[in-house]
Design a protein around this motif. Structure first.
Motif, PDB file in Angstrom:
ATOM      1  N   LEU A  32     -24.462 -12.974 -15.759  1.00 14.10           N
ATOM      2  CA  LEU A  32     -23.247 -12.800 -16.563  1.00 14.10           C
ATOM      3  C   LEU A  32     -22.335 -11.822 -15.852  1.00 14.10           C
ATOM      4  CD1 LEU A  32     -25.090 -12.190 -19.963  1.00 14.10           C
ATOM      5  CD2 LEU A  32     -23.998 -14.335 -19.262  1.00 14.10           C
ATOM      6  N   GLY A  33     -21.033 -12.090 -15.850  1.00 10.59           N
ATOM      7  CA  GLY A  33     -20.127 -11.165 -15.174  1.00 10.59           C
ATOM      8  C   GLY A  33     -18.725 -11.181 -15.748  1.00 10.59           C
ATOM      9  N   VAL A  34     -18.108 -10.001 -15.775  1.00  9.37           N
ATOM     10  CA  VAL A  34     -16.710  -9.850 -16.197  1.00  9.37           C
ATOM     11  C   VAL A  34     -16.050  -8.885 -15.214  1.00  9.37           C
ATOM     12  CG1 VAL A  34     -15.134  -9.044 -18.007  1.00  9.37           C
ATOM     13  CG2 VAL A  34     -17.281 -10.193 -18.637  1.00  9.37           C
ATOM     14  N   LEU A  35     -14.962  -9.320 -14.605  1.00 11.93           N
ATOM     15  CA  LEU A  35     -14.214  -8.461 -13.673  1.00 11.93           C
ATOM     16  C   LEU A  35     -12.890  -8.098 -14.327  1.00 11.93           C
ATOM     17  CD1 LEU A  35     -14.246  -7.255 -10.797  1.00 11.93           C
ATOM     18  CD2 LEU A  35     -13.162  -9.368  -9.991  1.00 11.93           C
ATOM     19  N   VAL A  36     -12.662  -6.781 -14.506  1.00 10.35           N
ATOM     20  CA  VAL A  36     -11.474  -6.302 -15.216  1.00 10.35           C
ATOM     21  C   VAL A  36     -10.459  -5.753 -14.221  1.00 10.35           C
ATOM     22  CG1 VAL A  36     -10.650  -4.724 -17.022  1.00 10.35           C
ATOM     23  CG2 VAL A  36     -12.904  -5.783 -17.240  1.00 10.35           C
ATOM     24  N   GLU A  37      -9.205  -6.141 -14.380  1.00 11.47           N
ATOM     25  CA  GLU A  37      -8.111  -5.679 -13.514  1.00 11.47           C
ATOM     26  C   GLU A  37      -7.733  -4.233 -13.855  1.00 11.47           C
ATOM     27  OE1 GLU A  37      -6.921  -7.236 -11.013  1.00 11.47           O
ATOM     28  OE2 GLU A  37      -6.223  -9.265 -11.434  1.00 11.47           O
TER      29      GLU A  37
ATOM     30  N   ASN B 148      -6.274  -3.575 -17.160  1.00 12.98           N
ATOM     31  CA  ASN B 148      -7.230  -3.861 -18.244  1.00 12.98           C
ATOM     32  C   ASN B 148      -7.383  -5.339 -18.574  1.00 12.98           C
ATOM     33  OD1 ASN B 148      -7.722  -1.182 -18.396  1.00 12.98           O
ATOM     34  ND2 ASN B 148      -6.788  -0.840 -20.400  1.00 12.98           N
ATOM     35  N   SER B 149      -6.557  -6.225 -18.004  1.00 10.85           N
ATOM     36  CA  SER B 149      -6.735  -7.658 -18.283  1.00 10.85           C
ATOM     37  C   SER B 149      -7.975  -8.158 -17.538  1.00 10.85           C
ATOM     38  CB  SER B 149      -5.502  -8.453 -17.857  1.00 10.85           C
ATOM     39  OG  SER B 149      -5.374  -8.432 -16.446  1.00 10.85           O
ATOM     40  N   VAL B 150      -8.431  -9.333 -17.911  1.00  9.64           N
ATOM     41  CA  VAL B 150      -9.649  -9.896 -17.321  1.00  9.64           C
ATOM     42  C   VAL B 150      -9.266 -10.770 -16.134  1.00  9.64           C
ATOM     43  CG1 VAL B 150     -11.641 -11.393 -17.749  1.00  9.64           C
ATOM     44  CG2 VAL B 150     -10.840  -9.820 -19.542  1.00  9.64           C
TER      45      VAL B 150
ATOM     46  N   SER C 154     -31.788 -13.836  -5.638  1.00 13.19           N
ATOM     47  CA  SER C 154     -31.842 -12.442  -5.177  1.00 13.19           C
ATOM     48  C   SER C 154     -30.836 -12.152  -4.071  1.00 13.19           C
ATOM     49  CB  SER C 154     -33.257 -12.092  -4.713  1.00 13.19           C
ATOM     50  OG  SER C 154     -33.583 -12.845  -3.562  1.00 13.19           O
ATOM     51  N   THR C 155     -30.359 -13.193  -3.388  1.00 15.90           N
ATOM     52  CA  THR C 155     -29.428 -12.956  -2.273  1.00 15.90           C
ATOM     53  C   THR C 155     -28.004 -13.408  -2.570  1.00 15.90           C
ATOM     54  OG1 THR C 155     -30.046 -15.100  -1.321  1.00 15.90           O
ATOM     55  CG2 THR C 155     -31.254 -13.170  -0.534  1.00 15.90           C
ATOM     56  N   MET C 156     -27.781 -14.020  -3.740  1.00 17.29           N
ATOM     57  CA  MET C 156     -26.444 -14.565  -4.043  1.00 17.29           C
ATOM     58  C   MET C 156     -25.444 -13.445  -4.353  1.00 17.29           C
ATOM     59  SD  MET C 156     -26.748 -15.904  -7.985  1.00 17.29           S
ATOM     60  CE  MET C 156     -24.979 -15.964  -8.276  1.00 17.29           C
ATOM     61  N   PRO C 157     -24.147 -13.695  -4.106  1.00 15.65           N
ATOM     62  CA  PRO C 157     -23.129 -12.739  -4.558  1.00 15.65           C
ATOM     63  C   PRO C 157     -23.107 -12.717  -6.092  1.00 15.65           C
ATOM     64  CG  PRO C 157     -22.209 -14.406  -3.065  1.00 15.65           C
ATOM     65  CD  PRO C 157     -23.563 -14.866  -3.441  1.00 15.65           C
ATOM     66  N   SER C 158     -22.394 -11.770  -6.661  1.00 18.27           N
ATOM     67  CA  SER C 158     -22.318 -11.699  -8.125  1.00 18.27           C
ATOM     68  C   SER C 158     -21.549 -12.903  -8.679  1.00 18.27           C
ATOM     69  CB  SER C 158     -21.595 -10.412  -8.551  1.00 18.27           C
ATOM     70  OG  SER C 158     -20.239 -10.476  -8.137  1.00 18.27           O
ATOM     71  N   VAL C 159     -21.751 -13.168  -9.961  1.00 21.72           N
ATOM     72  CA  VAL C 159     -21.025 -14.248 -10.650  1.00 21.72           C
ATOM     73  C   VAL C 159     -19.519 -14.067 -10.476  1.00 21.72           C
ATOM     74  CG1 VAL C 159     -20.436 -15.152 -12.941  1.00 21.72           C
ATOM     75  CG2 VAL C 159     -22.818 -14.716 -12.361  1.00 21.72           C
ATOM     76  N   THR C 160     -19.058 -12.819 -10.666  1.00 26.68           N
ATOM     77  CA  THR C 160     -17.608 -12.588 -10.586  1.00 26.68           C
ATOM     78  C   THR C 160     -17.098 -12.803  -9.158  1.00 26.68           C
ATOM     79  OG1 THR C 160     -18.081 -10.220 -10.453  1.00 26.68           O
ATOM     80  CG2 THR C 160     -17.395 -11.067 -12.584  1.00 26.68           C
ATOM     81  N   ALA C 161     -17.934 -12.477  -8.155  1.00 29.83           N
ATOM     82  CA  ALA C 161     -17.513 -12.711  -6.758  1.00 29.83           C
ATOM     83  C   ALA C 161     -17.337 -14.213  -6.505  1.00 29.83           C
ATOM     84  CB  ALA C 161     -18.535 -12.129  -5.789  1.00 29.83           C
TER      85      ALA C 161
END
Length: 294
Positions: free
Chosen positions: A163-168, A171-173, A200-207
């Motif tokens: 699960l991932g959330v990247l915030v600007e 404050n927007s998503v 184990s080696t994958m980038p993050s969901v947000t990436a």
């Protein structure tokens, strides 16, 4: 925020012995942020929970629906998200104005906001007399690990949840989303090891989402032989309405309604899930009281 529509895809891999879901929830999480005025860490915690709920809702059928409650001992209080088989999701958090310093990895400190002690409760309304209920202790507060634990213990299905959330900075998503990979009986140790190695080696969901990957591409990144079965639009939708709020007021009983009319002349009811306010003037309150008496 990316302006692609929120979508979920379902698929299988390894000859049906793996079931998988991947979803982009950027618009949904930004809508929740806007409605509840969540600060960045709270946005990430609520967004991760709503993303998990969206995927769990996609496992349901027909009119079935579910509620996820994360009850940790952190400053954010309780996180609640509801979803159904149609891809409709809503949610809120007790204390939206929580923002903490970044954690040791330089990421939003979701575990600090949620807390590392408490429970995740899942209630599924499957159209039976009693809802199905499952509850597991919080194991990390980061939520991905916690939902992984939920599937293993409560649903007896080994799973990996991302699960991932990247915030600007405003404050927007920027992006939000996730995946669930469920391991079904019949997998060999070698196949399980290969999946674990990829995870184990994958980038993050947000990436991955920030690179522009669609949910289908995220699934095939995780499971190269994935077969996409179908997809579903994910939308914010609240079930509240003026009529439902009237029923809630009637259920307060005559004495409470009389007190409200006497003290305030009017009543304002705000929906937890969407922050819509419903105002009832004195004559409308009187009509509701008459209904409660009849």
């Amino acid at each position: 925020m990316d302006n692609k529509k929120d979508r979920l895809v379902r698929g299988t891999a390894l000859h049906g012995r793996v079931r998988a879901f991947a979803v982009r929830t950027t618009e949904l999480v930004d809508e929740l942020r806007r409605r509840h005025d969540t600060y960045p860490t709270a946005t990430a915690a609520l967004g991760r929970t709503a993303t998990a709920a969206a995927m769990m809702g996609a496992m349901l059928k027909g009119e079935e629906k579910l509620t996820v409650m994360v009850k940790g001992n952190g400053p954010i209080g309780q996180i609640t998200a509801e979803s159904n088989a149609r891809g409709e999701v809503r949610g809120y958090v007790s204390n939206p104005h929580v923002h903490l310093p970044s954690n040791s990895l330089g990421k939003l400190d979701v575990a600090g906001a949620v807390g590392t002690e408490g429970f995740i409760d899942v209630s599924k309304d499957l159209g039976l007399k009693e809802p199905y209920r499952g509850s597991v202790p919080i194991v990390s507060g980061e939520l991905g690990d916690d939902f992984t634990y939920y599937f293993a213990i409560s649903e007896q299905t080994p799973a990996a949840v991302g699960l991932g959330v990247l915030v600007e900075t405003d404050n927007s998503v920027r992006v939000a989303g996730g995946f669930i990979i469920q391991l079904l009986p019949g997998l060999t140790d070698a196949e399980i090891s290969e999946i674990e190695q990829t995870l184990s080696t994958m980038p993050s969901v947000t990436a991955l989402l920030d690179q522009g990957l669609e949910p289908e591409e995220m699934l095939t990144y995780l499971l190269p032989d994935a077969v996409i079965l179908d997809g579903l639009d994910i939308v914010f939708k609240c079930q509240c309405s003026r009529e439902r709020v009237e029923q809630t007021l009637i259920s307060l009983g005559e004495a409470e309604l009389e007190r409200l009319i006497e003290e305030d002349d009017e009543a304002e009811v705000v929906c937890h899930f969407c922050n819509e306010a419903y105002l009832f003037k004195k004559d409308e309150m009187q009509a509701i009281l008459d209904q409660a008496r009849s």
